[in-house]
Design an enzyme around this catalytic site. Sequence first.
Site, PDB file in Angstrom:
ATOM      1  N   SER A   2      33.636  47.347  45.919  1.00  0.00           N
ATOM      2  CA  SER A   2      33.513  47.754  44.810  1.00  0.00           C
ATOM      3  C   SER A   2      33.283  46.518  43.795  1.00  0.00           C
ATOM      4  CB  SER A   2      34.697  48.771  44.243  1.00  0.00           C
ATOM      5  OG  SER A   2      35.738  47.690  44.296  1.00  0.00           O
ATOM      6  N   VAL A  14      34.168  45.468  40.544  1.00  0.00           N
ATOM      7  CA  VAL A  14      35.276  44.691  39.806  1.00  0.00           C
ATOM      8  C   VAL A  14      36.218  44.266  40.970  1.00  0.00           C
ATOM      9  CG1 VAL A  14      37.472  44.924  38.412  1.00  0.00           C
ATOM     10  CG2 VAL A  14      35.662  46.261  37.733  1.00  0.00           C
ATOM     11  N   CYS A  15      36.468  44.800  42.033  1.00  0.00           N
ATOM     12  CA  CYS A  15      37.301  44.125  43.012  1.00  0.00           C
ATOM     13  C   CYS A  15      36.561  43.023  43.643  1.00  0.00           C
ATOM     14  CB  CYS A  15      37.627  45.352  44.234  1.00  0.00           C
ATOM     15  SG  CYS A  15      38.533  46.599  43.665  1.00  0.00           S
ATOM     16  N   SER A  16      35.322  43.055  44.081  1.00  0.00           N
ATOM     17  CA  SER A  16      34.554  42.064  44.504  1.00  0.00           C
ATOM     18  C   SER A  16      34.625  40.738  43.671  1.00  0.00           C
ATOM     19  CB  SER A  16      33.030  42.377  44.949  1.00  0.00           C
ATOM     20  OG  SER A  16      33.343  43.433  45.763  1.00  0.00           O
ATOM     21  N   LEU A  44      38.134  39.507  43.516  1.00  0.00           N
ATOM     22  CA  LEU A  44      38.651  38.648  44.923  1.00  0.00           C
ATOM     23  C   LEU A  44      37.888  37.359  44.865  1.00  0.00           C
ATOM     24  CD1 LEU A  44      39.274  41.627  47.439  1.00  0.00           C
ATOM     25  CD2 LEU A  44      41.034  40.167  45.890  1.00  0.00           C
TER      26      LEU A  44
END
Length: 182
Positions: free
Chosen positions: A67, A69-71, A74
């Site tokens: 996704s 924002v997660c990508s 991280l």
Amino acid sequence: MVDNSGSAALASQHGAVAADSGPQGAAPIIGRPVPYFALSNQFGEIVDPARMVEHSYFLVFYPFAFSGVCSSELAQLETVAAEFGSRGVGIYGVSVDHKYALRAYAQQMSLSFGLLADFWPHGAVSKSFGCFDEQRGMSTRSTFLVSKGRVTAHFSTPTHQARELADYRLAIDGLGGGHSID
């Protein structure tokens, strides 16, 4: 052990075991022992805090692999993983994705740190840390710093908002003093 469905054997096969940390939805208390868990990383290796008592590490709960924002979040953590490592702190991402999806994700993102699969029982470890959204079936965006087997810091942001690297650094700076950044 959280296993309300009677599926301990199935949970064991998938590499997820969590201990109840108290009231459902309550985050661990700063200074208290980290809730027990055993999760598979993206390579199928079991990670559990009992084997890491002498280490400090962030547990970075995030909604989903692949996704937006997660990508980006991280990827940003990857840029500071060596810095945090030099300060004696590791990183583990935790999501409800399956270990095979996490392996592909880590490879695509060139992540050097472990991604833990809170896949089955679905979100059990996230629940034990008080960061599971029952309505959406996902981990929320929460971070816990664990040192010497105890939660020493906790911070979170809304699902649509990435956490700031400054919060991670502040948590590392505060090792030994336990605090919540909210």
